[in-house]
Motif scaffolding. Sequence first.
Motif, PDB file in Angstrom:
ATOM      1  N   ASP A   1      -1.794  15.908   5.135  1.00 36.86           N
ATOM      2  CA  ASP A   1      -1.915  14.531   5.614  1.00 36.86           C
ATOM      3  C   ASP A   1      -3.310  13.953   5.374  1.00 36.86           C
ATOM      4  N   ALA A   2      -4.022  14.504   4.385  1.00 32.25           N
ATOM      5  CA  ALA A   2      -5.374  14.027   4.073  1.00 32.25           C
ATOM      6  C   ALA A   2      -5.494  13.756   2.572  1.00 32.25           C
TER       7      ALA A   2
ATOM      8  N   HIS B   1       1.036   9.251   6.927  1.00 32.13           N
ATOM      9  CA  HIS B   1       0.856   8.629   8.241  1.00 32.13           C
ATOM     10  C   HIS B   1       2.178   8.392   8.959  1.00 32.13           C
ATOM     11  N   VAL B   2       3.160   7.858   8.267  1.00 32.43           N
ATOM     12  CA  VAL B   2       4.383   7.419   8.943  1.00 32.43           C
ATOM     13  C   VAL B   2       5.234   8.579   9.449  1.00 32.43           C
TER      14      VAL B   2
ATOM     15  N   GLY C   1       0.805  -1.210   0.000  1.00 31.77           N
ATOM     16  CA  GLY C   1       0.000   0.000   0.000  1.00 31.77           C
ATOM     17  C   GLY C   1       0.839   1.261   0.000  1.00 31.77           C
ATOM     18  N   PRO C   2       0.228   2.400   0.386  1.00 34.76           N
ATOM     19  CA  PRO C   2       0.943   3.685   0.360  1.00 34.76           C
ATOM     20  C   PRO C   2       2.061   3.744   1.402  1.00 34.76           C
ATOM     21  N   LEU C   3       3.289   3.846   0.920  1.00 33.78           N
ATOM     22  CA  LEU C   3       4.474   3.966   1.770  1.00 33.78           C
ATOM     23  C   LEU C   3       5.537   4.757   1.012  1.00 33.78           C
TER      24      LEU C   3
ATOM     25  N   ARG D   1       8.753  21.755  18.833  1.00 34.67           N
ATOM     26  CA  ARG D   1       7.517  21.776  18.046  1.00 34.67           C
ATOM     27  C   ARG D   1       7.902  21.737  16.575  1.00 34.67           C
ATOM     28  N   ILE D   2       7.348  20.780  15.854  1.00 32.69           N
ATOM     29  CA  ILE D   2       7.725  20.547  14.460  1.00 32.69           C
ATOM     30  C   ILE D   2       6.482  20.549  13.587  1.00 32.69           C
ATOM     31  N   VAL D   3       6.530  21.333  12.512  1.00 34.05           N
ATOM     32  CA  VAL D   3       5.473  21.299  11.505  1.00 34.05           C
ATOM     33  C   VAL D   3       5.937  20.395  10.372  1.00 34.05           C
ATOM     34  N   VAL D   4       5.141  19.416   9.999  1.00 33.19           N
ATOM     35  CA  VAL D   4       5.510  18.509   8.911  1.00 33.19           C
ATOM     36  C   VAL D   4       4.431  18.532   7.838  1.00 33.19           C
ATOM     37  N   ASP D   5       4.850  18.843   6.610  1.00 32.95           N
ATOM     38  CA  ASP D   5       3.969  18.859   5.451  1.00 32.95           C
ATOM     39  C   ASP D   5       4.237  17.589   4.648  1.00 32.95           C
ATOM     40  N   CYS D   6       3.265  16.699   4.628  1.00 34.66           N
ATOM     41  CA  CYS D   6       3.438  15.386   3.995  1.00 34.66           C
ATOM     42  C   CYS D   6       3.042  15.377   2.523  1.00 34.66           C
ATOM     43  N   ALA D   7       2.706  16.530   1.957  1.00 27.10           N
ATOM     44  CA  ALA D   7       2.391  16.662   0.529  1.00 27.10           C
ATOM     45  C   ALA D   7       1.188  15.817   0.114  1.00 27.10           C
TER      46      ALA D   7
END
Length: 483
Positions: free
Chosen positions: A213-214, A195-196, A82-84, A183-189
């Motif tokens: 993340d959606a 998720h990971v 799946g998505p990884l 404090r960390i902001v993460v943009d998962c594109a």
Amino acid sequence: MSIAKIERRLFGTDGIRGIANRDPMDAATALRLGQAAGRYFSRGEHRHRVVIGKDTRLSGYMLEPALTAGFIGAGMDVVLVGPLPTPAIALLTRSLRADLGVMISASHNPFEDNGIKLFGPDGLKLSDAQEAGIEALMAADLSQGLAGPATLGRASRLKDAPGRYMEAAKASFPKGRSLEGLRIVVDCANGAAYHVAPTVLWELGADVVSVGDAPDGFNINKECGSTAPARLAELVKERRADLGIALDGDADRLVLCDEQGRIVDGDQILAVVAGSWKRQGRLQGDTVVATVMSNLGLERHLQDLGLRLERTKVGDRYVAERMREIGCNLGGEQSGHLIMSDFATTGDGLIGTLQVLAVLVEEKRLASEVCRCFQPLPQRLVNVRVPDGAASPIAHVQVQEAIVAAEARLGRSGRVLIRASGTEPLIRVMAEAEDEALVVETVEGLAARIRACAAAEAGAVTDGKKGRQKGASDATGQLVTAA
């Protein structure tokens, strides 16, 4: 026909890429690729296995079953995860002792595109020779080499695949340390790491603000991720975060953002890690491998540290190949691919992030202090689109004369780089020097000359074709700051 003489048509600098449901990124080609790659890697008497992962594009639902059918028809068992992220597929290929790994992704491209990346049993991207061998099989009669009814492969899903990758990523962070207090902001594109990546950062103790993340199949890389970090920078300042992280669609590269909202590219990240590993005695060969796109400022900075910069042509697999050749454990690209062979066989945005965070934690300094290692030389990049059917204008005599003249003007204090993109119909025009005005003038002049030659070539190709205007061209260039 000798494989060495075969011109690769499908494979570019990073696998196969194209518009989804159009040749070559259609189900028919994916099926044939699975059959050919399955035959190519079916050596020995053991039960053969392939790991297939993907990002979050809608077209992944089309390409995944087509590839699966091809591999099963070649007698290979298929493990679907799946998505990884792409680096997770490289990791699982090795840890599951698979013969082949496949990632379905077009990386930073929009959702309309998709791609297929292949990894060998060692978790490394395929060489040019291996890709040529697979193409040769695809062009031949495959029917005689497929499995019989009793020797077809089987398909299964590996449910704990995300957990395996997350544990491997966390193991790259210094033992006994945590991200508590950061404090960390993460943009998962809206991509493969949705998720990971936030989970790993949270489990290491950080206060995580997660965006992108959606995924919905259409929004991957859309105004987010490593190619569009403006929103990340604003959010970092708004939430008073210590660091911002922007991954791309398959999470094999990243850009960072310090607490002041300033973007940190791959060159600066390489400098941070190289300096830290040098002080710890972990940098093998006192060498960092990067591509011809990396800024001269990085090269000069590394020289000041007593280190050497080894350059390759563009493409993280060429960086990885050179790293292995010279025994180096750190390399990458300005675009944010970071290859740290102590932990991974390919670019890994999450592990790259953790190495920078380790420096912040160990040195107890702000990201703005740690991540600005050198002053980049002014560098500009323009992309010139080549019209459909037109030959590359790089070899045109007028373009070559313009390049020679530009190099003479810049002298030893700068350089010019003209290259064709391996993933898109673009000519990339780059120059850098200490005089910014001269850099801009040089790039714009070269881009204009290339654009004119491309348009003329397009006119020659389309002249006389019904329904098309002579000389029509969509060649455009966009000036971007790469420093």
